[in-house]
Design a protein around this motif. Structure first.
Motif, PDB file in Angstrom:
ATOM      1  N   ALA A 194     -17.451  77.510 -58.252  1.00 39.94           N
ATOM      2  CA  ALA A 194     -17.531  76.494 -59.542  1.00 39.94           C
ATOM      3  C   ALA A 194     -18.665  76.673 -60.575  1.00 39.94           C
ATOM      4  CB  ALA A 194     -17.700  75.762 -58.548  1.00 39.94           C
ATOM      5  N   GLY A 195     -18.832  77.857 -60.411  1.00 40.01           N
ATOM      6  CA  GLY A 195     -20.172  78.494 -61.974  1.00 40.01           C
ATOM      7  C   GLY A 195     -21.346  78.639 -61.197  1.00 40.01           C
ATOM      8  N   LYS A 196     -21.835  78.843 -59.788  1.00 40.34           N
ATOM      9  CA  LYS A 196     -22.745  79.209 -59.346  1.00 40.34           C
ATOM     10  C   LYS A 196     -22.858  80.214 -57.863  1.00 40.34           C
ATOM     11  CE  LYS A 196     -24.304  74.374 -59.205  1.00 40.34           C
ATOM     12  NZ  LYS A 196     -26.097  74.953 -59.897  1.00 40.34           N
ATOM     13  N   ILE A 197     -23.323  80.465 -57.555  1.00 40.65           N
ATOM     14  CA  ILE A 197     -23.440  81.538 -56.834  1.00 40.65           C
ATOM     15  C   ILE A 197     -23.730  80.924 -55.423  1.00 40.65           C
ATOM     16  CG2 ILE A 197     -25.054  83.816 -55.883  1.00 40.65           C
ATOM     17  CD1 ILE A 197     -23.669  84.191 -59.075  1.00 40.65           C
ATOM     18  N   VAL A 198     -23.169  80.606 -54.463  1.00 42.44           N
ATOM     19  CA  VAL A 198     -22.810  80.562 -53.195  1.00 42.44           C
ATOM     20  C   VAL A 198     -23.575  81.091 -52.151  1.00 42.44           C
ATOM     21  CG1 VAL A 198     -21.952  78.768 -53.790  1.00 42.44           C
ATOM     22  CG2 VAL A 198     -20.412  80.773 -52.571  1.00 42.44           C
ATOM     23  N   GLU A 199     -23.587  82.406 -52.263  1.00 43.70           N
ATOM     24  CA  GLU A 199     -24.611  83.254 -51.543  1.00 43.70           C
ATOM     25  C   GLU A 199     -24.469  85.118 -51.782  1.00 43.70           C
ATOM     26  OE1 GLU A 199     -23.185  85.127 -46.995  1.00 43.70           O
ATOM     27  OE2 GLU A 199     -22.003  83.840 -47.405  1.00 43.70           O
ATOM     28  N   TYR A 200     -25.924  85.005 -51.465  1.00 49.11           N
ATOM     29  CA  TYR A 200     -26.122  86.313 -52.251  1.00 49.11           C
ATOM     30  C   TYR A 200     -26.593  87.466 -51.763  1.00 49.11           C
ATOM     31  CZ  TYR A 200     -28.945  88.805 -56.542  1.00 49.11           C
ATOM     32  OH  TYR A 200     -29.542  89.754 -57.015  1.00 49.11           O
ATOM     33  N   THR A 201     -26.337  89.086 -51.176  1.00 47.56           N
ATOM     34  CA  THR A 201     -26.821  89.856 -49.715  1.00 47.56           C
ATOM     35  C   THR A 201     -26.369  90.736 -50.406  1.00 47.56           C
ATOM     36  OG1 THR A 201     -27.015  90.198 -47.618  1.00 47.56           O
ATOM     37  CG2 THR A 201     -25.248  88.975 -47.748  1.00 47.56           C
ATOM     38  N   VAL A 220     -31.560  82.101 -45.522  1.00 45.33           N
ATOM     39  CA  VAL A 220     -31.538  81.782 -44.536  1.00 45.33           C
ATOM     40  C   VAL A 220     -30.933  82.725 -43.148  1.00 45.33           C
ATOM     41  CG1 VAL A 220     -29.206  79.510 -45.281  1.00 45.33           C
ATOM     42  CG2 VAL A 220     -28.871  82.384 -45.243  1.00 45.33           C
ATOM     43  N   ALA A 221     -31.840  84.576 -44.096  1.00 46.30           N
ATOM     44  CA  ALA A 221     -31.758  85.259 -42.437  1.00 46.30           C
ATOM     45  C   ALA A 221     -31.719  86.007 -43.499  1.00 46.30           C
ATOM     46  CB  ALA A 221     -30.520  85.643 -42.185  1.00 46.30           C
ATOM     47  N   TRP A 222     -32.939  87.015 -42.731  1.00 43.77           N
ATOM     48  CA  TRP A 222     -34.123  87.554 -43.883  1.00 43.77           C
ATOM     49  C   TRP A 222     -32.940  88.299 -44.681  1.00 43.77           C
ATOM     50  CZ3 TRP A 222     -33.893  92.955 -44.876  1.00 43.77           C
ATOM     51  CH2 TRP A 222     -34.915  93.809 -45.381  1.00 43.77           C
ATOM     52  N   GLY A 223     -32.798  88.817 -45.919  1.00 40.70           N
ATOM     53  CA  GLY A 223     -32.291  89.276 -47.191  1.00 40.70           C
ATOM     54  C   GLY A 223     -31.057  88.226 -47.407  1.00 40.70           C
TER      55      GLY A 223
END
Length: 333
Positions: free
Chosen positions: A234-241, A312-315
């Motif tokens: 929905a137009g946003k980054i919700v998780e990135y790793t 929320v966790a390393w990296g």
């Protein structure tokens, strides 16, 4: 995960579409970076804003109704959004290239595929017609097109879907770009051709030291190709790793739902798990977390406050109030 040493860095990108019914916030504060020679996978369901993000980077959003209303796109630390159209034309296809989602409709039906590739070479590299023809044959051979000397005289309707996609890749790579944006490059192709094209992109990336933004809804494709992953909703980054972290331990409920909907080898066949509901219309995003109407872990604050992205966790960044880091960041704001 955002890397200041990235060759392409997107910071708080916002692209809105002004319609008769209101403003559709198709891309709403997206940030990520792609280091040189690496692949970032941009994942999400249809309608999440992935293709609009790619078109925004290339400044190809149709205006009206679309407009980039905020943010920056740094390429080699130069903000592309501040360039004139004339200067941007020198970047497009030359330094940053794009393989579009539908090769069937992206190629011009009234010109031969050879002429379409030669046009790119003559425009950006100032080659003679003879030189451009020779380079075109070499490019088609690079992308494993059978009988390239013959194919340059053929029209798009004479080629299969896989061949059209090879032409698109050859066109995108004509000027040895630093960044390749591949928007659903394997859509509508059978699995054998998909595997060949992904292998081809990986091989060419390694040879040319390109960075790749790979847009897909297929987590299997991501597993094969990506170094890092941005999950979009929905137009946003919700998780990135990193891809390794994402497959080992997805954090956001949306990502967990995407993994849950995949068939598993060795398990009895039954109904696949699905994420209930649909991606919301960008004209009518719900308040708070945009995933909350479909989330099994929804809390009261999810319905009121947009969760910020936090480590929320390393990296591993996620935007979900299940994690204390996100709650703390929201309270601090």
């Amino acid at each position: 995960m955002e890397n200041n040493g990235s060759i392409l860095r997107v910071v708080n990108l916002q692209t809105h579409f002004h319609t008769d019914d209101g403003i559709a916030k198709a891309v709403d504060g997206v940030s990520f970076g792609i280091p040189k020679g690496k692949t970032l996978g941009l994942v999400g369901e249809s309608g999440c804003g992935k293709s609009v993000t790619a078109l925004s980077i290339m400044q190809l959003v149709p205006f009206p109704p679309g407009k980039i209303v905020g943010g920056s796109v740094f390429f080699k630390e130069k903000d592309l959004l501040k360039l004139s159209e004339a200067r941007m034309r020198k970047v497009r296809g030359n330094e940053i290239s794009m393989v579009f989602q539908e090769p069937m409709t992206s190629l011009n039906p009234v010109f031969t595929v050879g002429n379409q590739i030669m046009e790119v070479l003559r425009l950006h590299q100032k080659l003679s017609r003879r030189q451009a023809r020779q380079k075109t044959i070499e490019l088609l051979a690079q992308v494993r097109m059978p009988i390239p000397e013959q194919r340059i005289h053929e029209y798009p309707h004479q080629l299969s879907g896989g061949m059209k996609q090879r032409v698109m890749i050859a066109m995108a790579l004509a000027c040895s770009p630093a960044v390749l944006i591949a928007d659903e490059p394997t859509t509508a192709l059978d699995v054998t051709i998909q595997a060949q094209l992904l292998e081809l992109i990986n091989e060419l990336q390694e040879r040319l030291h390109m960075s790749v933004l790979l847009i897909t809804h297929d987590l299997g494709v991501i597993a094969e190709t990506a170094n890092s992953v941005a999950v979009m909703y929905a137009g946003k980054i919700v998780e990135y790793t990193s891809a390794e972290n994402l497959f080992a331990s997805p954090k956001h409920p949306y990502t967990v739902g995407l993994f849950g909907s995949l068939p598993k080898l060795g398990k009895k066949r039954g109904k696949l798990a699905v994420i209930p509901g649909n991606v919301p219309n960008p004209l009518y995003f719900p308040p708070g977390c945009r995933f909350h109407p479909r989330c099994p872990h929804v809390m009261d604050m999810c319905r009121e406050v947009i969760p910020p992205s936090a480590e929320v966790a390393w990296g591993h960044q996620a935007a979900c109030f299940l994690y204390p880091a996100c709650r703390q960041e929201a309270e601090a704001a």
